[in-house]
Design a protein around this motif. Structure first.
Motif, short mmCIF file in Angstrom:
data_model
loop_
_atom_site.label_atom_id
_atom_site.label_comp_id
_atom_site.label_asym_id
_atom_site.label_seq_id
_atom_site.Cartn_x
_atom_site.Cartn_y
_atom_site.Cartn_z
N UNK A 30 37.15 34.83 33.46
CA UNK A 30 35.99 36.41 33.79
C UNK A 30 37.50 37.08 34.25
N UNK A 31 37.45 38.69 33.54
CA UNK A 31 37.68 39.67 34.27
C UNK A 31 37.28 39.75 35.42
N UNK A 32 38.65 40.41 36.27
CA UNK A 32 37.97 40.97 37.60
C UNK A 32 36.81 42.29 37.84
N UNK A 33 36.15 42.33 38.43
CA UNK A 33 35.69 43.48 38.50
C UNK A 33 36.20 43.57 40.29
N UNK A 34 35.96 45.10 40.92
CA UNK A 34 35.89 45.76 41.74
C UNK A 34 35.42 47.13 41.61
N UNK A 35 35.22 46.73 43.57
CA UNK A 35 35.26 48.56 43.94
C UNK A 35 35.50 49.26 44.41
#
Length: 154
Positions: A30-35
Motif C-alpha cells: 500500500x502507498x505510504x501516507x504521511x501528515x
C-alpha cells in the motif's frame, strides 16, 4: 536531507498536509501516507524544455533512488553523461540527461499556513488554537480534500 519525493496531496489543514507517496509502499504494497508540515511541500516542477541542457557548475536536481536530489553538475561527458554531486552529501553519480532537471524557483514552495482556497478561513500564525479566555473564536478551517501532485521532503 536535500531530496524531494513525488506524492499526491490528499488533505490539507491550516498547518499540515496529508500526502500519499507515489513510489513508497509498506509491507502490504500500500502507498505510504504521511501528515507533513506545509513547509515540506512544493509544487511539482514543470518538465524542462527539450532545448535545456545542464551546464558545468549549474545547480540542478537529479533523480536517484526514487527521489529528486539537489546538487551541481561537475562535468559533462559525451558517453558517461553528467557528473552530479549531491548538495548535502559527499557523493556523486553519473546520470543521463533524462535523470536531471533544473532546480525549481523558490516561489514554487508552499508557505507555511497558506491556504489556496480563498473561501476557507485560516488562523494567523499567532493563533495557537488555545483558549485565551476571549470567548468563542472562528471555527477551525475545514480540511480540503482531493488529490493534487506535489513534491515532498520525505
Amino acid at each position: 536531507r536535500g531530496a524531494w519525493a513525488l506524492a499526491e496531496v490528499e488533505e490539507v489543514n491550516s498547518h499540515q498536509v496529508k500526502v500519499i507517496f507515489a513510489e513508497f509502499v509498506d509491507e502490504q504494497g500500500e502507498s505510504l501516507t504521511e501528515w507533513v508540515p506545509n513547509h515540506r511541500l512544493r509544487l511539482v516542477p514543470a518538465p524542462h524544455t527539450p532545448e535545456w541542457r545542464p551546464v558545468v557548475g549549474g545547480v540542478v536536481e537529479a533523480r536517484s533512488n526514487d527521489l529528486w536530489w539537489e546538487g551541481r553538475i561537475e562535468r559533462c561527458d559525451a558517453i558517461k553523461g553528467y557528473l552530479f554531486t549531491y548538495e548535502n552529501h559527499r557523493s556523486w553519480i553519473w546520470l543521463p540527461l533524462e535523470g536531471l532537471r533544473p532546480k525549481p524557483m523558490e516561489y514554487m514552495c508552499v508557505p507555511a499556513g497558506r491556504e489556496a482556497d480563498e473561501e476557507e478561513s485560516s488562523h494567523s500564525e499567532e493563533d495557537d488554537g488555545g483558549d485565551d479566555g476571549a470567548g468563542p473564536s472562528e471555527p477551525a478551517p475545514r480540511p480540503r480534500r482531493g488529490r493534487r501532485p506535489a513534491d515532498v521532503v520525505p
